[in-house]
Design a protein around this motif. Structure first.
Motif, PDB file in Angstrom:
ATOM      1  N   UNK A  89       0.825  -1.202   0.000  1.00 26.94           N
ATOM      2  CA  UNK A  89       0.000   0.000   0.000  1.00 26.94           C
ATOM      3  C   UNK A  89       0.865   1.261   0.000  1.00 26.94           C
ATOM      4  N   UNK A  90       1.897   1.270   0.826  1.00 28.65           N
ATOM      5  CA  UNK A  90       2.776   2.438   0.896  1.00 28.65           C
ATOM      6  C   UNK A  90       3.481   2.689  -0.437  1.00 28.65           C
ATOM      7  N   UNK A  91       3.904   1.613  -1.092  1.00 29.69           N
ATOM      8  CA  UNK A  91       4.551   1.759  -2.404  1.00 29.69           C
ATOM      9  C   UNK A  91       3.569   2.328  -3.428  1.00 29.69           C
ATOM     10  N   UNK A  92       2.316   1.865  -3.371  1.00 31.73           N
ATOM     11  CA  UNK A  92       1.311   2.360  -4.313  1.00 31.73           C
ATOM     12  C   UNK A  92       1.016   3.843  -4.100  1.00 31.73           C
ATOM     13  N   UNK A  93       1.181   4.321  -2.864  1.00 31.44           N
ATOM     14  CA  UNK A  93       0.925   5.732  -2.566  1.00 31.44           C
ATOM     15  C   UNK A  93       2.141   6.615  -2.831  1.00 31.44           C
ATOM     16  N   UNK A  94       3.246   5.997  -3.223  1.00 30.55           N
ATOM     17  CA  UNK A  94       4.431   6.771  -3.554  1.00 30.55           C
ATOM     18  C   UNK A  94       5.301   7.136  -2.365  1.00 30.55           C
ATOM     19  N   UNK A  95       5.141   6.447  -1.250  1.00 33.11           N
ATOM     20  CA  UNK A  95       5.934   6.748  -0.055  1.00 33.11           C
ATOM     21  C   UNK A  95       7.140   5.805   0.025  1.00 33.11           C
ATOM     22  N   UNK A  96       8.072   6.149   0.924  1.00 29.80           N
ATOM     23  CA  UNK A  96       9.230   5.275   1.148  1.00 29.80           C
ATOM     24  C   UNK A  96       8.778   3.974   1.812  1.00 29.80           C
ATOM     25  N   UNK A  97       9.286   2.855   1.319  1.00 24.58           N
ATOM     26  CA  UNK A  97       8.925   1.545   1.877  1.00 24.58           C
ATOM     27  C   UNK A  97      10.076   0.877   2.618  1.00 24.58           C
ATOM     28  N   UNK A  98      11.275   1.466   2.551  1.00 34.73           N
ATOM     29  CA  UNK A  98      12.412   0.766   3.182  1.00 34.73           C
ATOM     30  C   UNK A  98      12.239   0.584   4.694  1.00 34.73           C
ATOM     31  N   UNK A  99      11.597   1.509   5.461  1.00 35.15           N
ATOM     32  CA  UNK A  99      11.419   1.219   6.894  1.00 35.15           C
ATOM     33  C   UNK A  99      10.575  -0.029   7.138  1.00 35.15           C
ATOM     34  N   UNK A 100       9.575  -0.262   6.258  1.00 38.13           N
ATOM     35  CA  UNK A 100       8.742  -1.453   6.410  1.00 38.13           C
ATOM     36  C   UNK A 100       9.551  -2.718   6.148  1.00 38.13           C
ATOM     37  N   UNK A 101      10.486  -2.658   5.211  1.00 44.04           N
ATOM     38  CA  UNK A 101      11.315  -3.834   4.949  1.00 44.04           C
ATOM     39  C   UNK A 101      12.334  -4.059   6.065  1.00 44.04           C
ATOM     40  N   UNK A 102      12.762  -3.000   6.716  1.00 44.73           N
ATOM     41  CA  UNK A 102      13.598  -3.176   7.905  1.00 44.73           C
ATOM     42  C   UNK A 102      12.813  -3.912   8.994  1.00 44.73           C
ATOM     43  N   UNK A 103      11.552  -3.513   9.173  1.00 48.72           N
ATOM     44  CA  UNK A 103      10.705  -4.208  10.146  1.00 48.72           C
ATOM     45  C   UNK A 103      10.481  -5.661   9.744  1.00 48.72           C
ATOM     46  N   UNK A 104      10.280  -5.908   8.456  1.00 38.72           N
ATOM     47  CA  UNK A 104      10.093  -7.280   7.987  1.00 38.72           C
ATOM     48  C   UNK A 104      11.351  -8.111   8.209  1.00 38.72           C
ATOM     49  N   UNK A 105      12.522  -7.508   8.013  1.00 40.73           N
ATOM     50  CA  UNK A 105      13.768  -8.234   8.265  1.00 40.73           C
ATOM     51  C   UNK A 105      13.894  -8.609   9.741  1.00 40.73           C
ATOM     52  N   UNK A 106      13.525  -7.674  10.628  1.00 38.94           N
ATOM     53  CA  UNK A 106      13.559  -7.981  12.066  1.00 38.94           C
ATOM     54  C   UNK A 106      12.573  -9.096  12.403  1.00 38.94           C
ATOM     55  N   UNK A 107      11.390  -9.073  11.775  1.00 39.23           N
ATOM     56  CA  UNK A 107      10.418 -10.139  12.004  1.00 39.23           C
ATOM     57  C   UNK A 107      10.915 -11.476  11.466  1.00 39.23           C
ATOM     58  N   UNK A 108      11.646 -11.455  10.365  1.00 38.09           N
ATOM     59  CA  UNK A 108      12.243 -12.703   9.855  1.00 38.09           C
ATOM     60  C   UNK A 108      13.202 -13.291  10.887  1.00 38.09           C
ATOM     61  N   UNK A 109      14.033 -12.439  11.512  1.00 36.31           N
ATOM     62  CA  UNK A 109      14.920 -12.938  12.562  1.00 36.31           C
ATOM     63  C   UNK A 109      14.150 -13.495  13.744  1.00 36.31           C
ATOM     64  N   UNK A 110      13.046 -12.823  14.127  1.00 38.55           N
ATOM     65  CA  UNK A 110      12.213 -13.318  15.232  1.00 38.55           C
ATOM     66  C   UNK A 110      11.591 -14.660  14.888  1.00 38.55           C
ATOM     67  N   UNK A 111      11.099 -14.801  13.665  1.00 37.19           N
ATOM     68  CA  UNK A 111      10.518 -16.075  13.239  1.00 37.19           C
ATOM     69  C   UNK A 111      11.577 -17.174  13.189  1.00 37.19           C
ATOM     70  N   UNK A 112      12.772 -16.845  12.716  1.00 35.14           N
ATOM     71  CA  UNK A 112      13.836 -17.852  12.653  1.00 35.14           C
ATOM     72  C   UNK A 112      14.238 -18.327  14.033  1.00 35.14           C
ATOM     73  N   UNK A 113      14.100 -17.467  15.040  1.00 37.84           N
ATOM     74  CA  UNK A 113      14.493 -17.845  16.402  1.00 37.84           C
ATOM     75  C   UNK A 113      13.439 -18.672  17.105  1.00 37.84           C
ATOM     76  N   UNK A 114      12.163 -18.473  16.774  1.00 36.33           N
ATOM     77  CA  UNK A 114      11.125 -19.116  17.569  1.00 36.33           C
ATOM     78  C   UNK A 114      10.095 -19.909  16.817  1.00 36.33           C
ATOM     79  N   UNK A 115      10.176 -20.018  15.508  1.00 33.28           N
ATOM     80  CA  UNK A 115       9.182 -20.747  14.740  1.00 33.28           C
ATOM     81  C   UNK A 115       9.867 -21.796  13.865  1.00 33.28           C
ATOM     82  N   UNK A 116       9.106 -22.740  13.309  1.00 28.32           N
ATOM     83  CA  UNK A 116       9.720 -23.755  12.444  1.00 28.32           C
ATOM     84  C   UNK A 116      10.497 -23.137  11.292  1.00 28.32           C
ATOM     85  N   UNK A 117      11.517 -23.845  10.879  1.00 22.76           N
ATOM     86  CA  UNK A 117      12.413 -23.298   9.849  1.00 22.76           C
ATOM     87  C   UNK A 117      11.679 -23.013   8.556  1.00 22.76           C
TER      88      UNK A 117
END
Length: 384
Positions: A89-117
Motif C-alpha cells: 500500500x505504501x509503495x502504491x501511494x508513492x511513499x518510502x517503503x524501506x522502513x517497512x522492509x527493515x521491520x520485515x527483516x527484524x520479524x524474519x529474525x524473530x521467526x527464525x528464532x522461535x518458529x519452524x524453519x
C-alpha cells in the motif's frame, strides 16, 4: 501448526509484562522511523513527492502503520503479513517503503528464532521477493547491470543476516532443550536401574529359596513330616524378611509423597488454599459425576494437579490458574492452565517428566507446553 520454542533460562526470568513493554517500545521507535522517512520524502521532493503532505497526516500514518508491531511477540506470522501488505500500500501511494522492509527483516529474525524453519524461510523469501518486485517496478535510468546486482545482493543480505542470527539463537535453544531432556531421561533411567537392582537383590534370592524349599517339601510330604515342617518354617521366615525389605524400599520411594497431607483428589481444596496463600488464585471446575476412583488413578490425578499448580506458583509469575477435572465414563481428564510465562520447562527439576511418567504408567496421555496466547497448559487423560 507453529509452536514457539522455549526461551533461554535467563530470558524466562523476565516477567511477561516486560516483553509486552519491549514490543510496544519497538512499535513506537518504528513509528518514529516511518515519520522521519516520510518527512524526509516531503523535504526532498516537495509536496508532490509524497502522498501525505501534512504533518499530522504523516504522524497518523506512521502510528497506524507501526501499530501492528506491538503484537509481534505473540502473533509474529500475522504481523509479518500485515507489514508486507502495508509495504504494498505504501509503495502504491508513492511513499518510502524501506522502513517497512527493515521491520520485515527484524520479524524474519524473530521467526527464525522461535518458529519452524519452513515458516522463517517462507517469510524471508516472501520479503525478499516483494522488495525486489517493488524495486524493479521503480525507475532506474542510468543504472548498469552491476548496480542492479549490487542492489539485489544488498537486499538479500538485509534479509539473510537477521535470519542467520535468529537461526543461530534457535539452534542454541534447541541444543539447551536437548541437554535438559537428556538429563531428565538419564535421571529417570538411573532411578529405574536402581530400583531394578534393589528388587533383584531383594527378591531373586528369596524366591529361589522359597522355590527350593517348597520343592523339597513336596518330595518328602508323605515320608518325612519333620522335613516338611522345617521347609515351611524356612519359607515363612524368608517371605517375612522379603516383605519387610520390600516395605522399607517402598517407604523410601514414597517418602516424599507420604509427607503430603492429601492422597487423592480430595486434597485439591487444601491445595487451592495453599496456592492462594502464595499469591496464586486457583479456580477449580468439576465436570461430570464425581465418584471414587481407583487409588492409583486418584493419587496420580492429584499429583499432576499438585505439580502443575506448584510450577505455576514457583516459575510462571502468573496470578490466576484454572484447574478442570472431568469425570468421564472411560477416563478422567485433567487440565491446568495458568496466565504466566509460557515455556516447555519450568525450573531445573524434572516435574514435567514425573507427571508424564505417572500418566504413562497408567496407560494415559499427557501433554504440557506454552499456549499461543500466553501462559502454560498441562493436560492429562487417564483411563479408569
Amino acid at each position: 501448526m507453529d509452536r514457539a520454542l522455549p526461551r533461554a533460562p535467563w530470558l524466562r526470568r523476565l516477567p511477561s509484562g516486560a516483553w509486552t513493554a519491549v514490543s510496544w517500545c519497538a512499535a513506537a521507535l518504528f513509528a518514529l522511523l516511518l515519520f522521519g522517512s516520510t518527512t524526509y520524502q516531503v523535504a526532498l521532493h516537495g509536496p508532490r513527492g509524497a502522498f501525505f503532505t501534512g504533518l499530522w497526516q504523516r504522524a497518523a500514518m506512521a502510528v497506524l502503520l507501526a501499530l501492528p508491531v506491538g503484537w509481534a511477540r505473540r502473533r509474529p506470522v500475522p504481523v509479518f503479513g500485515v507489514v508486507a501488505a502495508e509495504s504494498v500500500l505504501t509503495f502504491a501511494l508513492g511513499e518510502n517503503t524501506w522502513p517497512l522492509f527493515v521491520a520485515m527483516a527484524c520479524l524474519v529474525g524473530h521467526l527464525a528464532a522461535g518458529r519452524p524453519r519452513r515458516t522463517a524461510l517462507t517469510a524471508a523469501g516472501g520479503a525478499l521477493g516483494l522488495w525486489i518486485a517493488q524495486w524493479a517496478a521503480g525507475s532506474h535510468h542510468g543504472e548498469t547491470l552491476g548496480d542492479a546486482v549490487s542492489t539485489v545482493l544488498g537486499m538479500a543480505a538485509t534479509i539473510a543476516v537477521p535470519w542467520m542470527i535468529g537461526n543461530s539463537v534457535r539452534q542454541q535453544r534447541r541444543y539447551g532443550q536437548a541437554l535438559r531432556d537428556h538429563a531428565a531421561d538419564r535421571a529417570v533411567t538411573e532411578e529405574r536401574l536402581r530400583i531394578a537392582r534393589e528388587l533383584h537383590d531383594m527378591v531373586a534370592h528369596s524366591i529361589g529359596v522359597i522355590a527350593i524349599q517348597s520343592g523339597a517339601a513336596g518330595l518328602v510330604l508323605d515320608t518325612q513330616p519333620e522335613r516338611v515342617r522345617q521347609a515351611l518354617t524356612a519359607i515363612e521366615s524368608t517371605s517375612r524378611e522379603t516383605l519387610a525389605g520390600l516395605r522399607r524400599m517402598l517407604v523410601s520411594l514414597r517418602q516424599a509423597e507420604a509427607e503430603a497431607p492429601a492422597e487423592g483428589l480430595e486434597g485439591v481444596d487444601r491445595l487451592v488454599e495453599r496456592a492462594a496463600g502464595a499469591g496464586l488464585l486457583v479456580e477449580v471446575e468439576w465436570r461430570g459425576r464425581r465418584r471414587p476412583l481407583p487409588p492409583e488413578i486418584d493419587l496420580a490425578a492429584f499429583r499432576i494437579i499438585q505439580e502443575s499448580v506448584t510450577n505455576a506458583v514457583r516459575h510462571s509469575g502468573g496470578r490466576r490458574c484454572r484447574v478442570s477435572v472431568e469425570y468421564g465414563t472411560e477416563a478422567v481428564a485433567i487440565e491446568v492452565v495458568d496466565d504466566g510465562r509460557g515455556g516447555t520447562t519450568r525450573g531445573p527439576g524434572f516435574g514435567i517428566s514425573g507427571m508424564r511418567e505417572r500418566a504413562t504408567l497408567l496407560n494415559g496421555q499427557f501433554s504440557a507446553g506454552a499456549r499461543p496466547d500466553g501462559g502454560f497448559q498441562v493436560a492429562a487423560r487417564i483411563p479408569v
